[in-house]
Design an enzyme around this catalytic site. Structure first.
Site, PDB file in Angstrom:
ATOM      1  N   GLU A   1       3.606  -1.974 -13.258  1.00 43.96           N
ATOM      2  CA  GLU A   1       2.795  -3.307 -12.227  1.00 43.96           C
ATOM      3  C   GLU A   1       1.535  -4.001 -12.948  1.00 43.96           C
ATOM      4  O   GLU A   1       2.033  -5.276 -13.081  1.00 43.96           O
ATOM      5  CB  GLU A   1       2.707  -2.438 -10.511  1.00 43.96           C
ATOM      6  CG  GLU A   1       0.621  -3.175  -9.694  1.00 43.96           C
ATOM      7  CD  GLU A   1       0.568  -2.517  -8.053  1.00 43.96           C
ATOM      8  OE1 GLU A   1       0.396  -1.234  -9.064  1.00 43.96           O
ATOM      9  OE2 GLU A   1      -0.051  -3.029  -8.083  1.00 43.96           O
TER      10      GLU A   1
ATOM     11  N   ASP B   1       3.397  -3.529   0.146  1.00 46.30           N
ATOM     12  CA  ASP B   1       3.087  -2.817  -0.265  1.00 46.30           C
ATOM     13  C   ASP B   1       1.881  -3.301   0.639  1.00 46.30           C
ATOM     14  O   ASP B   1       1.582  -2.226   1.519  1.00 46.30           O
ATOM     15  CB  ASP B   1       2.079  -4.143  -1.193  1.00 46.30           C
ATOM     16  CG  ASP B   1       1.714  -3.034  -2.692  1.00 46.30           C
ATOM     17  OD1 ASP B   1       1.362  -1.462  -2.213  1.00 46.30           O
ATOM     18  OD2 ASP B   1       1.685  -3.679  -3.453  1.00 46.30           O
ATOM     19  N   ASP B   2       0.356  -3.806   0.522  1.00 49.56           N
ATOM     20  CA  ASP B   2      -0.549  -3.559   1.805  1.00 49.56           C
ATOM     21  C   ASP B   2      -1.045  -4.102   2.225  1.00 49.56           C
ATOM     22  O   ASP B   2      -1.877  -5.012   1.858  1.00 49.56           O
ATOM     23  CB  ASP B   2      -1.706  -2.787   0.509  1.00 49.56           C
ATOM     24  CG  ASP B   2      -1.165  -1.904  -0.421  1.00 49.56           C
ATOM     25  OD1 ASP B   2      -1.796  -0.803   0.203  1.00 49.56           O
ATOM     26  OD2 ASP B   2      -1.140  -1.826  -1.760  1.00 49.56           O
TER      27      ASP B   2
HETATM   28  N1  HPA Z   1      -0.373  -0.017  -6.521  1.00 52.13           N
HETATM   29  C1  HPA Z   1      -0.913   1.127  -6.855  1.00 52.13           C
HETATM   30  N2  HPA Z   1      -1.547   2.067  -5.820  1.00 52.13           N
HETATM   31  C2  HPA Z   1      -1.081   1.530  -4.458  1.00 52.13           C
HETATM   32  C3  HPA Z   1      -1.149  -0.182  -4.313  1.00 52.13           C
HETATM   33  C4  HPA Z   1      -0.456  -0.766  -5.612  1.00 52.13           C
HETATM   34  O1  HPA Z   1      -0.011  -1.204  -4.721  1.00 52.13           O
HETATM   35  N3  HPA Z   1      -1.233  -0.171  -3.149  1.00 52.13           N
HETATM   36  C5  HPA Z   1      -2.038   1.611  -2.584  1.00 52.13           C
HETATM   37  N4  HPA Z   1      -1.681   2.328  -3.229  1.00 52.13           N
HETATM   38 ZN    ZN Z   2       2.203  -0.247  -4.210  1.00 46.33          ZN
END
Ligand code: HPA
Ligand code: ZN
Length: 336
Positions: free
Chosen positions: A196, A274-275
């Site tokens: 990421e 994701d969030d």
């Molecule tokens: N990356 C890593 N940890 C996380 C993420 C993310 O995008 N979202 C919630 N915890």
């Molecule tokens: Zn994530």
């Protein structure tokens, strides 16, 4: 523009705590007499501007202080399924972070039972199947992950698998190999966030040391042609999250997002949210934003939806149903 919100899809990268919208956070905080460190819903929303993953995680962990009881987790899951269903999600494999709740004294049983009940009830109502993936926080000691797995094992039947999340840079996946081995021995599937913010080497390590079946994000694979070949040849899926990458500045703009290059390399890439409470959109919004910025047409949208089914952990019978729904959607759109 084609209407991608209703394209039937599976969501495979979704942190349930990242669906906690400010209104629900304040409602639960009031119910639990918890003082959130924000003045109001608007104050909380005004902080949704991030420099990187860590600046988001700080707010994410602070806001989840509102979650205390089994009912809170059930309410959170129900609210997510209703929103996701409205954006074409037919199956959801949902991450949760039990260690982030244990440090506030919330027992893992309350988290798993509440989420399971909420997913099941809302799933029946909206026709959404799903399951839970328990994530270990990679910025905590391995011993904490080991103890978390041990505490979850009596409820292993309620879990699809395990994952690895939280602050990535400086926390490569390899040291969690033993925990992942134990999870596999207990019949759990395995995934991990990698690539990421950290380089492609973390993705190699997730594959070769942890032995994961699917990589979350994985966008830095575009920097390594040998890795792209490996992912494509072995059909290891990536759960890509375009709006997250934009908001956390992993990419400069959606037009530069690696999604199209991953697909061109033959990688089984999927699109996820994701969030979504924090990053400006649920699953359908991510499809629409990526398609517009990258000029993806109907066929690519259909491919992404099919990839989401292939990449999921659904039984063959449910996969066939989902693929038939995608076929019907695509046929309608070809005619129109
Ligand atoms: N990356 C890593 N940890 C996380 C993420 C993310 O995008 N979202 C919630 N915890
Ligand atoms: Zn994530």
């Amino acid at each position: 523009m084609i209407e991608l919100l209703q394209l039937p899809k599976a969501e495979l990268h979704l942190h349930i705590e990242g669906t906690l919208e400010p209104e629900l956070a304040f409602e639960l905080a009031d119910r639990n007499r918890v003082d959130l460190p924000f003045a109001s819903v608007d104050d909380l929303r005004s902080r949704y501007s991030f420099e990187n993953l860590q600046s988001f995680l700080d707010l994410y962990y602070a806001t989840m202080a509102a979650l205390r009881t089994e009912d809170d987790f059930a309410d959170l899951a129900r609210a997510y399924v209703a929103r996701a269903a409205a954006q074409g999600v037919r199956h959801a494999e949902v991450f949760f972070d039990p260690q982030a709740h244990a440090r506030r004294g919330v027992p893992i049983e309350a988290v798993i039972d509440g989420l399971s009940a909420g997913l099941a009830a809302a799933g029946r109502e909206h026709g959404v199947t799903g399951g839970l993936i328990m994530c270990f926080l990679r910025d905590l000691p391995v011993e904490d992950a080991e103890a978390t797995l041990t505490s979850a094992l009596p409820r292993a039947g309620a879990l699809l698998g395990v994952g690895l999340d939280s602050a990535e840079v400086g926390n490569p996946p390899g040291r969690f190999a033993g925990v992942f081995r134990r999870a596999r021995e207990a019949g759990l599937r395995t995934v991990a966030h990698a690539g990421e913010e950290a380089p492609a080497a973390y993705i190699w390590e997730a594959l070769d040391v942890l032995g994961v079946e699917r990589v979350d994000h994985g966008i830095r694979a575009v920097d390594d042609p040998r890795l792209l070949e490996r992912l494509a040849a072995d059909r290891v899926p990536l759960t890509v999250c375009p709006l997250s990458n934009l908001r956390l500045r992993a990419v400069g703009s959606l037009a530069e997002h690696p999604l199209a290059r991953l697909l061109e390399a033959g990688v089984v890439a999927t699109v996820n949210s994701d969030d979504p409470a924090y990053f400006g959109g649920y699953a359908g919004d991510n499809f629409a934003a990526a398609a517009e910025a990258l000029g993806l047409g109907l066929e690519t949208a259909e491919l992404l939806a099919r990839n989401s089914v292939e990449a999921s952990f659904v039984p063959a019978e449910r996969a066939a149903e989902l693929l038939a729904e995608i076929d019907a959607w695509a046929a309608r759109h070809r005619l129109s």
